[in-house]
Design a protein around this motif. Structure first.
Motif, PDB file in Angstrom:
ATOM      1  N   SER A  83       0.826  -1.209   0.000  1.00  0.00           N
ATOM      2  CA  SER A  83       0.000   0.000   0.000  1.00  0.00           C
ATOM      3  C   SER A  83       0.859   1.258   0.000  1.00  0.00           C
ATOM      4  O   SER A  83       1.816   1.372   0.756  1.00  0.00           O
ATOM      5  N   ARG A  84       0.469   2.211  -0.842  1.00  0.00           N
ATOM      6  CA  ARG A  84       1.094   3.539  -0.840  1.00  0.00           C
ATOM      7  C   ARG A  84       0.009   4.587  -1.079  1.00  0.00           C
ATOM      8  O   ARG A  84      -1.056   4.280  -1.612  1.00  0.00           O
ATOM      9  N   LEU A  85       0.314   5.811  -0.679  1.00  0.00           N
ATOM     10  CA  LEU A  85      -0.504   6.937  -1.131  1.00  0.00           C
ATOM     11  C   LEU A  85       0.127   7.396  -2.436  1.00  0.00           C
ATOM     12  O   LEU A  85       1.323   7.747  -2.464  1.00  0.00           O
ATOM     13  N   SER A  86      -0.646   7.371  -3.501  1.00  0.00           N
ATOM     14  CA  SER A  86      -0.049   7.628  -4.811  1.00  0.00           C
ATOM     15  C   SER A  86       0.413   9.075  -4.967  1.00  0.00           C
ATOM     16  O   SER A  86       1.200   9.389  -5.856  1.00  0.00           O
ATOM     17  N   CYS A  87      -0.025   9.965  -4.069  1.00  0.00           N
ATOM     18  CA  CYS A  87       0.466  11.349  -4.131  1.00  0.00           C
ATOM     19  C   CYS A  87       1.919  11.429  -3.664  1.00  0.00           C
ATOM     20  O   CYS A  87       2.579  12.458  -3.860  1.00  0.00           O
ATOM     21  N   GLN A  88       2.379  10.360  -3.010  1.00  0.00           N
ATOM     22  CA  GLN A  88       3.735  10.378  -2.461  1.00  0.00           C
ATOM     23  C   GLN A  88       4.749   9.671  -3.362  1.00  0.00           C
ATOM     24  O   GLN A  88       5.913   9.542  -3.010  1.00  0.00           O
ATOM     25  N   ILE A  89       4.302   9.195  -4.518  1.00  0.00           N
ATOM     26  CA  ILE A  89       5.223   8.551  -5.466  1.00  0.00           C
ATOM     27  C   ILE A  89       5.435   9.497  -6.644  1.00  0.00           C
ATOM     28  O   ILE A  89       4.500   9.790  -7.396  1.00  0.00           O
ATOM     29  N   ARG A  90       6.645  10.021  -6.768  1.00  0.00           N
ATOM     30  CA  ARG A  90       6.982  10.943  -7.874  1.00  0.00           C
ATOM     31  C   ARG A  90       7.559  10.139  -9.036  1.00  0.00           C
ATOM     32  O   ARG A  90       8.405   9.274  -8.837  1.00  0.00           O
ATOM     33  N   LEU A  91       7.129  10.465 -10.220  1.00  0.00           N
ATOM     34  CA  LEU A  91       7.614   9.730 -11.398  1.00  0.00           C
ATOM     35  C   LEU A  91       9.050  10.137 -11.737  1.00  0.00           C
ATOM     36  O   LEU A  91       9.382  11.324 -11.757  1.00  0.00           O
ATOM     37  N   THR A  92       9.880   9.131 -11.954  1.00  0.00           N
ATOM     38  CA  THR A  92      11.273   9.328 -12.382  1.00  0.00           C
ATOM     39  C   THR A  92      11.485   8.444 -13.609  1.00  0.00           C
ATOM     40  O   THR A  92      10.673   7.550 -13.876  1.00  0.00           O
ATOM     41  N   PRO A  93      12.570   8.650 -14.356  1.00  0.00           N
ATOM     42  CA  PRO A  93      12.823   7.769 -15.505  1.00  0.00           C
ATOM     43  C   PRO A  93      12.864   6.306 -15.090  1.00  0.00           C
ATOM     44  O   PRO A  93      12.463   5.415 -15.855  1.00  0.00           O
ATOM     45  N   ALA A  94      13.314   6.024 -13.866  1.00  0.00           N
ATOM     46  CA  ALA A  94      13.413   4.633 -13.404  1.00  0.00           C
ATOM     47  C   ALA A  94      12.030   3.991 -13.215  1.00  0.00           C
ATOM     48  O   ALA A  94      11.933   2.773 -13.084  1.00  0.00           O
ATOM     49  N   LEU A  95      10.986   4.814 -13.194  1.00  0.00           N
ATOM     50  CA  LEU A  95       9.634   4.263 -12.975  1.00  0.00           C
ATOM     51  C   LEU A  95       8.874   4.080 -14.298  1.00  0.00           C
ATOM     52  O   LEU A  95       7.660   3.839 -14.279  1.00  0.00           O
ATOM     53  N   ASP A  96       9.579   4.175 -15.435  1.00  0.00           N
ATOM     54  CA  ASP A  96       8.913   3.983 -16.728  1.00  0.00           C
ATOM     55  C   ASP A  96       8.389   2.552 -16.810  1.00  0.00           C
ATOM     56  O   ASP A  96       9.173   1.599 -16.712  1.00  0.00           O
ATOM     57  N   GLY A  97       7.072   2.413 -16.946  1.00  0.00           N
ATOM     58  CA  GLY A  97       6.450   1.091 -16.981  1.00  0.00           C
ATOM     59  C   GLY A  97       5.793   0.700 -15.661  1.00  0.00           C
ATOM     60  O   GLY A  97       5.225  -0.393 -15.535  1.00  0.00           O
ATOM     61  N   LEU A  98       5.822   1.604 -14.675  1.00  0.00           N
ATOM     62  CA  LEU A  98       5.244   1.349 -13.347  1.00  0.00           C
ATOM     63  C   LEU A  98       3.819   0.807 -13.444  1.00  0.00           C
ATOM     64  O   LEU A  98       3.026   1.281 -14.261  1.00  0.00           O
ATOM     65  N   ARG A  99       3.532  -0.183 -12.586  1.00  0.00           N
ATOM     66  CA  ARG A  99       2.173  -0.733 -12.519  1.00  0.00           C
ATOM     67  C   ARG A  99       1.649  -0.588 -11.094  1.00  0.00           C
ATOM     68  O   ARG A  99       2.317  -0.985 -10.140  1.00  0.00           O
ATOM     69  N   VAL A 100       0.471   0.010 -10.965  1.00  0.00           N
ATOM     70  CA  VAL A 100      -0.161   0.110  -9.650  1.00  0.00           C
ATOM     71  C   VAL A 100      -1.595  -0.398  -9.730  1.00  0.00           C
ATOM     72  O   VAL A 100      -2.303  -0.163 -10.711  1.00  0.00           O
ATOM     73  N   GLU A 101      -1.997  -1.109  -8.687  1.00  0.00           N
ATOM     74  CA  GLU A 101      -3.348  -1.628  -8.600  1.00  0.00           C
ATOM     75  C   GLU A 101      -4.183  -0.655  -7.769  1.00  0.00           C
ATOM     76  O   GLU A 101      -3.668  -0.078  -6.799  1.00  0.00           O
ATOM     77  N   LEU A 102      -5.449  -0.493  -8.129  1.00  0.00           N
ATOM     78  CA  LEU A 102      -6.300   0.448  -7.394  1.00  0.00           C
ATOM     79  C   LEU A 102      -7.324  -0.314  -6.545  1.00  0.00           C
ATOM     80  O   LEU A 102      -7.858  -1.330  -6.985  1.00  0.00           O
ATOM     81  N   PRO A 103      -7.582   0.169  -5.335  1.00  0.00           N
ATOM     82  CA  PRO A 103      -8.578  -0.501  -4.487  1.00  0.00           C
ATOM     83  C   PRO A 103      -9.992  -0.252  -5.012  1.00  0.00           C
ATOM     84  O   PRO A 103     -10.207   0.652  -5.820  1.00  0.00           O
ATOM     85  N   ALA A 104     -10.941  -1.049  -4.525  1.00  0.00           N
ATOM     86  CA  ALA A 104     -12.325  -0.919  -4.999  1.00  0.00           C
ATOM     87  C   ALA A 104     -12.947   0.392  -4.512  1.00  0.00           C
ATOM     88  O   ALA A 104     -13.825   0.948  -5.153  1.00  0.00           O
ATOM     89  N   GLU A 105     -12.507   0.870  -3.339  1.00  0.00           N
ATOM     90  CA  GLU A 105     -13.094   2.130  -2.845  1.00  0.00           C
ATOM     91  C   GLU A 105     -12.013   3.011  -2.235  1.00  0.00           C
ATOM     92  O   GLU A 105     -11.025   2.518  -1.695  1.00  0.00           O
ATOM     93  N   GLN A 106     -12.238   4.322  -2.354  1.00  0.00           N
ATOM     94  CA  GLN A 106     -11.298   5.298  -1.800  1.00  0.00           C
ATOM     95  C   GLN A 106     -11.897   6.069  -0.619  1.00  0.00           C
ATOM     96  O   GLN A 106     -11.195   6.721   0.123  1.00  0.00           O
ATOM     97  N   HIS A 107     -13.247   6.054  -0.505  1.00  0.00           N
ATOM     98  CA  HIS A 107     -13.830   6.682   0.679  1.00  0.00           C
ATOM     99  C   HIS A 107     -15.191   6.113   0.992  1.00  0.00           C
ATOM    100  O   HIS A 107     -15.636   5.188   0.336  1.00  0.00           O
TER     101      HIS A 107
END
Lengths: 107, 391
Positions: A83-107
Motif C-alpha cells: 500500500s502507498r498513497l499515490s500522491c507520495q510517489i513521484r515519477l522518475t525515468p526509473a519508474l517507466d512502466g510502473l504498474r499500480v493496482e487500485l482498491p475498490a473504494e477510496q472513501h
C-alpha cells in the motif's frame, strides 16, 4: 514522459503517459483515472489516493514517506505491504512502466 | 499589475440571504475581488480556491488576529500550519478513519438513527432540520469524540457558541460571553472524562489522543475536541437537510436514487450544490498574484468553495441539483493540508447511514411547500428549517 499502468479493482488496465516529477496521483487525475480521487491535492490529508504498487516495482518506488503510514491507516480499503498513497510517489525515468493496482473504494 | 477591483455594493446580509447569484456574477466579471464589507479578497473560481488551499507556504492558515483564539480559548490546529498542525491533526485522525467507523461505530450509528426516527411524530408537519438532522448529528459526534455524557442540546449550543465566537470579526462582547460559558462547561466535562478514557481505552478521539505513545499537550486535546464540536454538527446537519431538500424537490431524481441505491452520489451532489462550509480565509505571506491581479503580502484572501463548486469550467448547469451529473471534483471538503478531517465520517454517517435509513423508513415523505424552507449563511450555509410530511 514515462508510462504508468493503473489496474482497476475490476481488472481493467489503463496505461497513460506521465510527466517526470508529477505524482502517480496527479498523473491519474490528469488522465481521468477515476479509481484515484486525491481529494486533498497531495497534502497527505485525505487517504483517497491509495494504491497497491505491483510487487515488481516496490523496490523502485522505495519506502513510504515520513507520515505516510499514519495516513494509510485512514484508507477505506484494506492495507497491504504494497500500500502507498499515490500522491507520495513521484515519477522518475526509473519508474517507466510502473504498474499500480487500485482498491475498490477510496472513501 | 492591477490591484483587485473593489466591490462596495455587496453586503454580508445579501451574501447571507443568497450568495449564489452574486458568486455567479463574480466568476464571470470579477473572479478576484476586494469586497469591502467582508474586508477580504474573494476568490470564486475553482482553480484559484484550490491553488490557494494547496499552497500553504504562500497562503497561511495562521492568523494571529483571529477571533477563533478567544472563542476557543486556544490557538487551534485550524489556524496553524506545517508540522504543528500535522501533529495535532494526526493525533485524532484514526478516530475518524473508515476502518474504525465500519468496525466500531456503524452499528451504534444505525441504532442512534433508528431511535431518532422512532421519535418523530407521524402526524402533521415535522421539522426534520430541528427534530432529526441537528440532534442525530450531535449524538453521533458525541460518541465519536468520546464525550457522550453531553446532551444533544449541550452539543448543539456549544457548537453554535464556538462558531459565533470564531466568526465574531466585529469583536463584540456578547458572542465571547457565550463562548466563554460554553468553554467553561466543556472544560468541566472534559476534566471529568480523562480518567475514564485512560482506564478504558476505546476508539473515540478523546481516548486515542490521551492514550497515544507521544500524546499532544492536554490543552490541545481539549482544543481538538472543541474544533470537532464546532465543526462537526453544523456540517452534517446542513448536508443532510440540503440533500433531503434536493431529493424532495426533484422527484424524478429521488426515484432514480432509490432505484439505483446510489445514496453516496446524492450525498456528493448535495455537498457540491450547497457546501456546508462556503468560505475559508488564508493570510497572504508574500506579494503574489492570482489571475493577473496583484495580491499584496498581509492581505487576507477568502476562498469561496461554494462558488468553486458551481464553476462553469467544471460543472454544466452547476446551479441545479442533479445527482446524475457528469462527475467532477468538488471542493466541499476543501483541499490541501486542512482538507476536512471529518470527510470519511460524514460520507459514512450522512451518506451511507442517515439518508438511506430515513427514506427507507418514510418512503412517501414529501415537502408540501418548498418555498417555506429558509436558507441562510455566508460562512456556513444550509436550510434553517425543513417542514416535511412523513407519511
Amino acid at each position: 514522459m514515462v508510462k504508468v499502468t493503473y489496474i482497476h479493482a475490476d481488472g481493467r488496465e489503463v496505461t497513460v503517459e506521465g510527466r517526470i516529477g508529477a505524482s502517480v496521483m496527479e498523473t491519474a487525475r490528469a488522465n481521468g483515472i477515476d479509481g484515484i480521487v486525491g481529494e486533498c491535492g497531495g497534502a497527505m490529508a485525505c487517504a483517497t489516493c491509495h494504491c497497491y504498487v505491483d510487487a515488481d516495482w516496490q523496490a523502485a518506488t522505495g519506502p513510504r514517506n515520513d507520515g505516510e503510514d499514519l495516513m494509510l491507516d485512514c484508507t477505506a480499503a484494506e492495507l497491504r505491504d504494497t500500500s502507498r498513497l499515490s500522491c507520495q510517489i513521484r515519477l522518475t525515468p526509473a519508474l517507466d512502466g510502473l504498474r499500480v493496482e487500485l482498491p475498490a473504494e477510496q472513501h | 499589475m492591477p490591484l483587485a477591483p473593489v466591490d462596495r455594493e455587496t453586503t454580508i446580509d445579501t451574501l447571507t440571504l443568497d450568495p449564489y447569484p452574486i458568486y455567479r456574477r463574480m466568476r464571470s466579471e470579477t473572479p478576484v475581488v476586494r469586497v469591502e464589507s467582508v474586508r477580504r479578497t474573494l476568490l470564486t473560481k475553482a482553480a484559484d480556491t484550490k491553488y490557494v488551499k494547496d499552497t500553504p507556504a504562500l497562503f497561511s492558515s495562521d492568523d494571529p488576529e483571529t477571533p477563533m483564539k478567544p472563542a476557543f480559548r486556544a490557538h487551534t490546529l485550524m489556524r496553524k500550519d506545517g508540522k504543528e498542525h500535522m501533529a495535532e491533526r494526526m493525533a485524532m485522525a484514526k478516530a475518524y478513519s473508515p476502518k474504525v467507523i465500519d468496525a466500531h461505530w456503524a452499528p451504534l450509528y444505525r441504532q442512534i438513527v433508528s431511535d431518532y426516527l422512532d421519535r418523530l411524530p407521524r402526524e402533521g408537519m415535522v421539522d426534520l432540520y430541528a427534530d432529526l438532522c441537528a440532534p442525530a448529528a450531535a449524538r453521533i459526534l458525541a460518541h465519536i469524540l468520546g464525550v457522550e455524557e453531553a446532551s444533544d442540546a449541550e452539543m448543539i449550543r456549544w457548537s453554535q457558541a464556538l462558531i459565533d465566537g470564531a466568526g465574531n470579526f466585529g469583536w463584540r462582547p456578547e458572542p465571547f460571553e457565550q463562548s466563554d460559558r460554553a468553554n467553561d462547561e466543556m472544560d468541566a466535562l472534559f476534566d471529568s472524562l480523562v480518567a475514564r478514557h485512560r482506564a478504558e481505552p476505546n476508539p473515540s478521539a478523546f481516548s486515542i489522543m490521551v492514550n497515544a505513545d507521544n500524546p499532544i499537550p492536554m490543552s490541545q486535546v481539549y482544543a481538538n475536541i472543541k474544533i470537532a464540536i464546532g465543526g462537526g454538527i453544523n456540517e452534517p446537519r446542513d448536508a443532510a437537510a440540503t440533500i433531503v431538500y434536493g431529493l424532495l424537490t426533484n422527484p424524478d431524481q429521488f426515484d432514480e436514487v432509490k432505484r439505483q441505491d446510489c445514496w453516496s452520489d446524492a450525498f456528493e451532489e448535495g455537498v457540491r450544490w450547497v457546501a456546508p462550509i462556503q468560505a475559508s480565509s488564508r493570510l497572504v505571506m508574500e506579494d503574489t498574484e492570482i489571475r493577473g491581479i496583484s495580491i499584496p503580502k498581509g492581505d487576507t484572501v477568502m476562498t469561496i468553495q461554494a462558488s468553486a463548486n458551481r464553476d462553469e469550467e467544471l460543472f454544466e448547469d452547476g446551479e441545479a441539483f442533479n445527482v446524475f451529473r457528469a462527475k467532477a471534483p468538488h471542493q466541499a471538503f476543501g483541499s490541501g493540508p486542512h482538507h476536512c478531517a471529518g470527510a470519511h465520517v460524514s460520507r459514512r454517517t450522512v451518506g451511507a447511514i442517515l439518508m438511506p435509513m430515513l427514506f427507507e423508513r418514510f418512503p412517501n415523505m414529501s415537502l408540501p411547500d418548498p418555498d417555506a424552507v429558509l436558507w441562510r449563511g455566508f460562512g456556513f450555509r444550509g436550510p434553517i428549517n425543513l417542514p416535511v410530511r412523513l407519511a
